[in-house]
Design a protein around this motif. Sequence first.
Motif, PDB file in Angstrom:
ATOM      1  N   ARG A 164       0.104  28.119  12.347  1.00 34.93           N
ATOM      2  CA  ARG A 164      -0.898  27.097  12.039  1.00 34.93           C
ATOM      3  C   ARG A 164      -0.749  26.639  10.598  1.00 34.93           C
ATOM      4  NH1 ARG A 164      -2.208  25.690  17.159  1.00 34.93           N
ATOM      5  NH2 ARG A 164      -2.552  27.545  18.385  1.00 34.93           N
ATOM      6  N   TRP A 219      -1.905  20.502  27.678  1.00 33.16           N
ATOM      7  CA  TRP A 219      -1.861  19.035  27.694  1.00 33.16           C
ATOM      8  C   TRP A 219      -0.385  18.646  27.687  1.00 33.16           C
ATOM      9  CZ3 TRP A 219      -5.707  15.925  24.240  1.00 33.16           C
ATOM     10  CH2 TRP A 219      -5.460  14.545  24.325  1.00 33.16           C
ATOM     11  N   LYS A 264       0.819  32.868  25.482  1.00 31.33           N
ATOM     12  CA  LYS A 264       2.070  32.518  24.784  1.00 31.33           C
ATOM     13  C   LYS A 264       2.049  33.109  23.371  1.00 31.33           C
ATOM     14  CE  LYS A 264       0.770  28.282  22.494  1.00 31.33           C
ATOM     15  NZ  LYS A 264       0.728  26.847  22.453  1.00 31.33           N
ATOM     16  N   SER A 285      -3.036  26.430  23.445  1.00 29.31           N
ATOM     17  CA  SER A 285      -2.618  25.923  24.748  1.00 29.31           C
ATOM     18  C   SER A 285      -1.879  27.043  25.470  1.00 29.31           C
ATOM     19  CB  SER A 285      -1.681  24.730  24.578  1.00 29.31           C
ATOM     20  OG  SER A 285      -2.346  23.739  23.838  1.00 29.31           O
TER      21      SER A 285
END
Length: 184
Positions: A172, A131, A167, A13
Amino acid sequence: MTAISDFILGRSSEPRLQAPAPGPGVLARAFACAARAPDHGLLRPWRYLVVEGEGLERLGDLFADTYGPEADEKILAKLRKSPLRAPMVIIAIASPVEHPKIPAHEQVLSAAASTTLLELALQDAGFGVMWRTGSPAYNPAVTEALGLSKQESVIGFIYTGSVISAKPAVPRLEPTVFVSRWPQ
Ligand SMILES: Cc1cc2nc3c(=O)[nH]c(=O)nc-3n(C[C@H](O)[C@H](O)[C@H](O)COP(=O)(O)O)c2cc1C
């Protein structure tokens, strides 16, 4: 490894966005991808509102004007400016219908799957996507002013545009952390 899984593993994102926003051709293809979501009963329980230009200012005004009596000036100014963080906001709406076998929550999951495919398609076209939800997503005065029915809900404000700067990498999870066999 396929090109699709490589792409998914590389996606992030992106909150820092500027013009240009996706154009009509990119949007048409991205919404066609959104319509490929798994969808029990083919109920198509999603819809989208595309907001850009002056609409972003009106959306910010709506967020601020409906916040409630406890808001201070700082909160209101932040809300008013929040849609201007990107040149386009796509409002993702879950639009479930009454069905004897398919509960509303399944339909909301399908709408979320549709929104994920929309995000991936926009990212595949080279655009950044973020989102977001926040209190306006759950404010009945906002959803009513946007024209949602009582059954519908905002599941996301999808901010999109061209990435200003990427960013920092998000750590993860290793799949072994969240996957196990049953029975063991
Ligand atoms: C339903 C939903 C709501 C979200 N709402 C917000 C939000 O309001 N603010 C925010 O900073 N991130 C929000 N996020 C998370 C980001 O979009 C993003 O996925 C997260 O920062 C992880 O980054 P990544 O997508 O690069 O892994 C939301 C994600 C989802 C799925």
